[in-house]
Design a protein around this motif. Structure first.
Motif, PDB file in Angstrom:
ATOM      1  N   GLY A 109      15.611 -14.137  -0.976  1.00 30.65           N
ATOM      2  CA  GLY A 109      16.920 -13.786  -0.430  1.00 30.65           C
ATOM      3  C   GLY A 109      16.914 -13.653   1.073  1.00 30.65           C
ATOM      4  N   TRP A 110      15.792 -13.209   1.627  1.00 30.87           N
ATOM      5  CA  TRP A 110      15.677 -13.017   3.065  1.00 30.87           C
ATOM      6  C   TRP A 110      14.456 -13.757   3.590  1.00 30.87           C
ATOM      7  CZ3 TRP A 110      16.333  -6.966   3.290  1.00 30.87           C
ATOM      8  CH2 TRP A 110      17.671  -6.650   3.068  1.00 30.87           C
ATOM      9  N   ALA A 111      14.488 -14.068   4.867  1.00 33.73           N
ATOM     10  CA  ALA A 111      13.283 -14.548   5.532  1.00 33.73           C
ATOM     11  C   ALA A 111      12.450 -13.334   5.930  1.00 33.73           C
ATOM     12  CB  ALA A 111      13.648 -15.375   6.762  1.00 33.73           C
ATOM     13  N   VAL A 112      11.151 -13.540   6.066  1.00 36.74           N
ATOM     14  CA  VAL A 112      10.250 -12.456   6.455  1.00 36.74           C
ATOM     15  C   VAL A 112       9.408 -12.938   7.619  1.00 36.74           C
ATOM     16  CG1 VAL A 112       8.379 -10.935   5.735  1.00 36.74           C
ATOM     17  CG2 VAL A 112      10.187 -11.537   4.107  1.00 36.74           C
ATOM     18  N   ARG A 113       9.354 -12.123   8.678  1.00 32.61           N
ATOM     19  CA  ARG A 113       8.616 -12.473   9.892  1.00 32.61           C
ATOM     20  C   ARG A 113       7.764 -11.286  10.322  1.00 32.61           C
ATOM     21  NH1 ARG A 113      12.305 -13.678  14.968  1.00 32.61           N
ATOM     22  NH2 ARG A 113      12.551 -11.408  14.844  1.00 32.61           N
ATOM     23  N   ALA A 114       6.594 -11.556  10.850  1.00 25.96           N
ATOM     24  CA  ALA A 114       5.733 -10.490  11.362  1.00 25.96           C
ATOM     25  C   ALA A 114       6.325  -9.951  12.657  1.00 25.96           C
ATOM     26  CB  ALA A 114       4.319 -11.014  11.589  1.00 25.96           C
ATOM     27  N   GLY A 115       6.670  -8.663  12.659  1.00 27.21           N
ATOM     28  CA  GLY A 115       7.223  -8.056  13.864  1.00 27.21           C
ATOM     29  C   GLY A 115       6.173  -7.832  14.936  1.00 27.21           C
ATOM     30  N   GLU A 116       4.929  -7.716  14.516  1.00 24.70           N
ATOM     31  CA  GLU A 116       3.793  -7.614  15.420  1.00 24.70           C
ATOM     32  C   GLU A 116       2.584  -8.150  14.651  1.00 24.70           C
ATOM     33  OE1 GLU A 116       2.093  -3.272  15.247  1.00 24.70           O
ATOM     34  OE2 GLU A 116       4.280  -3.153  15.443  1.00 24.70           O
ATOM     35  N   ASP A 117       1.431  -8.194  15.259  1.00 26.96           N
ATOM     36  CA  ASP A 117       0.237  -8.624  14.532  1.00 26.96           C
ATOM     37  C   ASP A 117       0.088  -7.747  13.298  1.00 26.96           C
ATOM     38  OD1 ASP A 117      -1.810  -9.407  17.452  1.00 26.96           O
ATOM     39  OD2 ASP A 117      -0.207 -10.515  16.464  1.00 26.96           O
ATOM     40  N   THR A 118       0.066  -8.379  12.124  1.00 26.02           N
ATOM     41  CA  THR A 118       0.173  -7.626  10.879  1.00 26.02           C
ATOM     42  C   THR A 118      -0.878  -8.072   9.873  1.00 26.02           C
ATOM     43  OG1 THR A 118       2.560  -7.353  11.210  1.00 26.02           O
ATOM     44  CG2 THR A 118       1.723  -6.994   8.983  1.00 26.02           C
ATOM     45  N   LEU A 119      -1.511  -7.080   9.250  1.00 22.27           N
ATOM     46  CA  LEU A 119      -2.486  -7.326   8.194  1.00 22.27           C
ATOM     47  C   LEU A 119      -1.857  -6.954   6.860  1.00 22.27           C
ATOM     48  CD1 LEU A 119      -5.552  -8.106   7.832  1.00 22.27           C
ATOM     49  CD2 LEU A 119      -5.976  -5.649   7.690  1.00 22.27           C
ATOM     50  N   CYS A 120      -1.959  -7.848   5.871  1.00 28.99           N
ATOM     51  CA  CYS A 120      -1.352  -7.625   4.560  1.00 28.99           C
ATOM     52  C   CYS A 120      -2.374  -7.865   3.453  1.00 28.99           C
ATOM     53  CB  CYS A 120      -0.155  -8.569   4.338  1.00 28.99           C
ATOM     54  SG  CYS A 120       1.265  -8.239   5.392  1.00 28.99           S
ATOM     55  N   TYR A 121      -2.100  -7.232   2.321  1.00 26.82           N
ATOM     56  CA  TYR A 121      -2.830  -7.528   1.095  1.00 26.82           C
ATOM     57  C   TYR A 121      -1.922  -8.355   0.207  1.00 26.82           C
ATOM     58  CZ  TYR A 121      -6.113  -3.835   2.461  1.00 26.82           C
ATOM     59  OH  TYR A 121      -7.037  -3.070   3.129  1.00 26.82           O
ATOM     60  N   ARG A 122      -2.459  -9.459  -0.302  1.00 23.80           N
ATOM     61  CA  ARG A 122      -1.695 -10.353  -1.170  1.00 23.80           C
ATOM     62  C   ARG A 122      -2.126 -10.120  -2.618  1.00 23.80           C
ATOM     63  NH1 ARG A 122       0.080 -16.373  -0.453  1.00 23.80           N
ATOM     64  NH2 ARG A 122       0.155 -17.152  -2.578  1.00 23.80           N
ATOM     65  N   LEU A 123      -1.148  -9.790  -3.472  1.00 21.24           N
ATOM     66  CA  LEU A 123      -1.409  -9.510  -4.875  1.00 21.24           C
ATOM     67  C   LEU A 123      -0.653 -10.514  -5.728  1.00 21.24           C
ATOM     68  CD1 LEU A 123      -0.954  -5.629  -4.768  1.00 21.24           C
ATOM     69  CD2 LEU A 123      -3.053  -6.926  -4.483  1.00 21.24           C
ATOM     70  N   ALA A 124      -1.340 -11.109  -6.698  1.00 16.83           N
ATOM     71  CA  ALA A 124      -0.740 -12.132  -7.552  1.00 16.83           C
ATOM     72  C   ALA A 124       0.243 -11.515  -8.533  1.00 16.83           C
ATOM     73  CB  ALA A 124      -1.826 -12.884  -8.311  1.00 16.83           C
ATOM     74  N   ALA A 125       1.220 -12.338  -8.947  1.00 13.96           N
ATOM     75  CA  ALA A 125       2.256 -11.872  -9.874  1.00 13.96           C
ATOM     76  C   ALA A 125       1.657 -11.331 -11.163  1.00 13.96           C
ATOM     77  CB  ALA A 125       3.239 -13.001 -10.175  1.00 13.96           C
ATOM     78  N   GLU A 126       0.623 -12.004 -11.675  1.00 13.33           N
ATOM     79  CA  GLU A 126       0.046 -11.565 -12.956  1.00 13.33           C
ATOM     80  C   GLU A 126      -0.615 -10.198 -12.842  1.00 13.33           C
ATOM     81  OE1 GLU A 126      -2.713 -14.900 -11.310  1.00 13.33           O
ATOM     82  OE2 GLU A 126      -0.573 -14.468 -11.468  1.00 13.33           O
ATOM     83  N   ASP A 127      -0.952  -9.780 -11.605  1.00 12.50           N
ATOM     84  CA  ASP A 127      -1.514  -8.451 -11.416  1.00 12.50           C
ATOM     85  C   ASP A 127      -0.438  -7.399 -11.187  1.00 12.50           C
ATOM     86  OD1 ASP A 127      -4.276  -9.843  -9.563  1.00 12.50           O
ATOM     87  OD2 ASP A 127      -4.220  -9.166 -11.656  1.00 12.50           O
ATOM     88  N   VAL A 128       0.652  -7.779 -10.521  1.00  3.91           N
ATOM     89  CA  VAL A 128       1.668  -6.800 -10.131  1.00  3.91           C
ATOM     90  C   VAL A 128       2.742  -6.625 -11.192  1.00  3.91           C
ATOM     91  CG1 VAL A 128       3.397  -6.223  -8.390  1.00  3.91           C
ATOM     92  CG2 VAL A 128       1.271  -7.310  -7.709  1.00  3.91           C
ATOM     93  N   THR A 129       3.158  -7.718 -11.838  1.00 10.72           N
ATOM     94  CA  THR A 129       4.262  -7.629 -12.794  1.00 10.72           C
ATOM     95  C   THR A 129       3.981  -6.643 -13.931  1.00 10.72           C
ATOM     96  OG1 THR A 129       4.925  -9.894 -12.280  1.00 10.72           O
ATOM     97  CG2 THR A 129       5.775  -8.934 -14.316  1.00 10.72           C
ATOM     98  N   PRO A 130       2.805  -6.678 -14.573  1.00  4.67           N
ATOM     99  CA  PRO A 130       2.553  -5.672 -15.613  1.00  4.67           C
ATOM    100  C   PRO A 130       2.579  -4.250 -15.071  1.00  4.67           C
ATOM    101  CG  PRO A 130       0.975  -7.484 -15.766  1.00  4.67           C
ATOM    102  CD  PRO A 130       1.702  -7.654 -14.474  1.00  4.67           C
TER     103      PRO A 130
END
Length: 603
Positions: A89-110
Motif C-alpha cells: 500500500g505504501w512505499a518504504v524508504r530508509a530515512g537514515e542508514d538503517t539495519l533491519c532483520y528480515r523474517l520470512a512469511a512462514e516464520d511470522v504468519t504462524p
C-alpha cells in the motif's frame, strides 16, 4: 544469533516466544542494511513474502512520494501486504542508514496467528492508549475513526443467482477483493478473492454456478459508528479479513479490510505532514506547523518513545523548511544550494523547546538572492513555531550562510588548527549537520574529518567538548539544583544530563569515523572502535534515553498547561526510584568522562 534473539525478545510480537523458539527464529533471520534514502519497497509492488523489523535507524512510509510516517526500532513493516496477499500500500524508504532483520512469511504468519500475535496487531497498530484523545488524533487515527470513514469505495453487490464468472469479472473491473451477496431480509453473504481461489479454482467448481454455491452467509458485519480498533478485533475474533459495514438502517455502505485497518493507520504526524505539504500559503503552513505541539502530546500519551517523537519532530521541521523554500519563489526554482539542519535537529533529537539551528550553502561565488532566501526562511520558520537560536546559530547569520567553498575553507582551517574556544560551538553544530533541502553539494565536517590525514587537532577539540559539560558535582547525595533566579530549586536536565552524553558520543563517533549523526548510533560506533567499552556505551545509551524521556515528559506537561517548554525540572516531580536512576546516570557519565580524560593525548 544470541544478539538477534535478545533483541527480538524485547519487542512484541516476539516477546512471548520461549528460548528455543527465539533461537530457532534468530537462526533463520537475515540481516539487511539500507543506506539513507534507499527505496526498499515501491508502492503497489507484488505481495511481500517477508517482513522487516527495524534494528537501528528508521524507515519512512511514503504515499505518492510524500512521507507519511516513520517507523523506528523494533517496529514491523511489510506485514499488511504479507498477511493480505495484496500489493504494497505504501512505499518504504530508509530515512537514515538503517539495519533491519528480515523474517520470512512462514516464520511470522504462524506467530501472528497466535492469540497474542493477533492482539499485538490490534494493540500496536490501532488501540493506542491515551489520557484524552484530542481533535488531532480523532482526525487522523484509524483506531478512533468510525467504520463509515474507513470505507473508501462503494461495495460490489450481486444477487445469489449471479454466476461466479460474472462476479469475478465485476471484482476485476472494480479492483475489489470481495463481492457482497444480497440474500434478503437485511442480511448479506460474502465471497472473497480467497474463496475464489479455494472454493472455485482449487475445488474445480464451474464458473457457471451461482454465487450462492460458494458464498458465506450470513456474513459477519459491523455498525458504521464502531471505531476502527473494534472493527479489527471483530475481524480477529472471527478469523476474517473482510468486514461489511452497515448504516444505522442496516444498509451496506462498504467493506473494510484488514489491510485498510493495518496499512491506513494514520497517526497524527501523517495529518500534520500532509497539511504542511498541501499548504497553499504561509497562513495555512503556520496553522499546520502549529499542530506539532498537540501531536507531540498525543504521541506521548500513546506511549511513543522519546526517540521516535524526536525523529517525528525533526521530520516535521524538514517538511516545513522545504515548503517554505518552495513558497519563497514558486516561479523561480533555485538550484545549486543546500539547507542544513544543525544541532539537535541535525541529529534528529529535538524536543519542543529546541532551537532550529541551520545553515545555507550554495555553489559558486556570492549570490545575494541566497542571502535573502536564508533570512526569509528563518523568519518564516520562526512564525511557524521553530525559533532560531538566539545566539545566532542560524542561516540568517552570514557566518552560517555562504558559498560551499567558503565553508570548506573554514572547515579545513578548523581541521588544521582548532585551538580557538569560539570554535567549539560551530564545530559541534556542523559535525551534526544534516541536509534537508536543496540539490547542491553539502559541506560535510564528518567527511572531511574521515578523509583528513591530520585528524588529531579536531579530534582533540571534540574531546575537550566531551569533557566541557560535567554532571552536577553533588549528585552522590542528591540532585544539584539552581540556587537562584527564575529556575531556582530546579536542575537543568539538558545541560547536566543530555549534553555530556551527546558530546561524548560525538567524540567517540569522530574517532570511529562514524557517518551517523544520532547519539545512540555514535555510542555504538565508539564501542565497536574501542573508544568506549561496550558496557559504557550501553550505559550511556540507557542514560540518554532516561534523560530524553524525562525531558520530554516535563515539556509535554508544560505544553498541556500552555506554558513555554524549558529544560528545568524540579526534583520533587520525580519519584524516589527515578531520582535514584538519575543519580546513577550522572555517576555513569562522570565515570566515562574521567576515563576519556585520562586516555586522551592533549599535545
Amino acid at each position: 544469533m544470541h544478539d538477534i534473539a535478545e533483541f527480538l525478545r524485547g519487542h512484541d510480537p516476539f516477546a512471548q516466544l520461549d528460548e528455543q523458539e527465539l533461537e530457532a527464529l534468530a537462526a533463520r533471520t537475515q540481516v539487511e542494511f539500507f543506506a539513507a534514502g534507499a527505496v526498499i519497497y515501491t508502492q503497489g509492488q507484488p505481495p511481500l513474502d517477508h517482513v522487516l523489523v527495524v534494528r537501528r535507524g528508521n524507515l519512512e512510509l511514503m504515499d505518492q512520494g510524500r512521507v507519511l510516517d516513520m517507523l523506528g526500532e523494533g517496529e514491523l513493516v511489510g506485514h499488511p501486504s504479507m498477511l493480505s496477499g495484496l500489493p504494497t500500500g505504501w512505499a518504504v524508504r530508509a530515512g537514515e542508514d538503517t539495519l533491519c532483520y528480515r523474517l520470512a512469511a512462514e516464520d511470522v504468519t504462524p506467530l501472528l496467528a497466535r492469540p497474542e500475535g493477533l492482539r499485538y496487531l490490534a494493540r500496536s497498530l490501532l488501540a493506542r492508549p491515551r489520557r484524552g484523545a484530542s481533535a488531532v488524533a480523532r482526525d487522523g487515527d484509524a483506531a478512533d475513526m468510525p467504520g463509515r470513514r474507513l470505507v473508501h469505495e462503494p461495495p460490489v453487490v450481486c444477487t445469489p443467482d449471479t454466476s461466479i464468472r460474472e462476479a469475478a469479472r465485476r471484482m476485476a473491473d472494480e479492483r475489489a477483493t470481495c463481492v457482497l451477496v444480497d440474500v434478503g431480509d437485511g442480511e448479506v453473504g460474502i465471497v472473497t478473492d480467497n474463496d475464489m481461489r479455494v472454493r472455485v479454482v482449487a475445488e474445480g467448481t464451474s464458473t457457471d454456478e451461482p454465487l450462492s454455491r460458494v458464498m458465506t452467509a450470513p456474513a459477519v458485519t459491523a455498525g458504521a459508528d464502531r471505531p476502527g480498533s473494534e472493527l479489527l478485533l471483530t475481524m480477529i475474533d472471527n478469523a476474517i479479513r473482510h468486514l461489511p459495514v452497515l448504516s444505522e438502517r442496516g444498509k451496506v455502505i462498504g467493506v473494510v479490510t484488514d489491510t485498510d485497518l493495518l496499512a491506513v493507520h494514520a497517526r497524527s504526524p501523517l495529518v500534520v505532514r500532509r497539511a504542511i505539504e498541501d499548504a497553499r500559503d504561509m497562513a495555512e503552513l503556520r496553522a499546520a506547523a502549529h499542530r506539532l505541539g498537540p501531536t507531540v502530546v498525543e504521541l506521548f500519551d500513546g506511549r511513543t518513545s522519546a526517540r521516535n517523537i524526536a525523529a517525528i519532530t525533526a521530520s516535521v521541521l524538514d517538511a516545513v523548511v522545504r515548503r517554505v523554500i518552495d513558497m519563497q519563489a514558486p516561479d523561480e526554482p533555485r538550484h545549486g544550494f543546500v539547507w542544513l539542519a544543525l544541532g539537535s535537529f541535525g541529529r534528529r533529537e529535538p524536543v519542543p523547546s529546541s532551537d532550529a539551528d541551520s545553515a545555507l550553502a550554495w555553489d559558486g561565488g556570492p549570490r545575494p538572492e541566497m542571502v535573502e532566501l536564508a533570512k526569509n526562511v528563518v523568519v518564516d520558520l520562526e512564525s511557524a513555531g521553530f525559533p532560531a537560536d538566539r545566539h545566532g546559530s542560524n542561516a540568517a547569520n552570514p557566518f552560517f550562510a555562504r558559498p560551499v567553498e567558503e565553508f570548506r575553507a573554514a572547515m579545513r582551517a578548523w581541521l588544521a588548527d582548532p585551538i580557538k574556544r569560539e570554535l567549539l560551538v560551530p564545530v559541534s553544530l556542523f559535525y551534526d549537520a544534516r541536509q534537508i533541502a536543496g540539490d547542491g553539494t553539502a559541506p560535510s565536517m564528518r567527511e572531511m574529518l574521515a578523509e583528513s590525514e591530520n585528524r588529531g587537532p579536531l579530534l582533540r577539540l571534540l574531546g575537550r567538548l566531551a569533557l566541557a559539560q560535567r554532571p552536577p558535582t553533588g549528585f552522590l547525595r542528591d540532585i544539584v539544583v539552581e540556587h537562584g533566579g527564575q529556575h531556582g530549586g530546579r536542575f537543568d536536565i539538558k545541560r547536566g544530563g543530555l549534553l555530556p552524553i551527546v558530546d561524548i558520543a560525538r567524540y567517540a563517533g569522530g574517532v570511529a569515523g562514524s557517518p551517523y549523526t544520532s547519539t545512540p548510533e555514535r555510542l555504538r560506533a565508539g564501542a565497536q572502535a574501542g573508544v568506549l567499552r561496550p558496557e559504557e556505551a550501553r550505559t550511556l545509551e540507557e542514560a540518554f534515553d532516561l534523560f530524553a524521556s524525562l525531558r520530554l515528559e516535563h515539556q509535554v506537561e508544560q505544553l498541556r498547561a500552555s506554558a513555554p517548554p524549558d529544560d528545568f525540572v524540579h526534583p520533587r516531580a520525580l519519584n524516589n526510584l527515578t531520582r535514584r536512576y538519575v543519580r546513577e546516570a550522572f555517576r555513569a557519565v562522570s565515570s566515562v568522562q574521567r576515563g576519556l580524560s585520562s586516555g586522551m593525548t592533549w599535545n
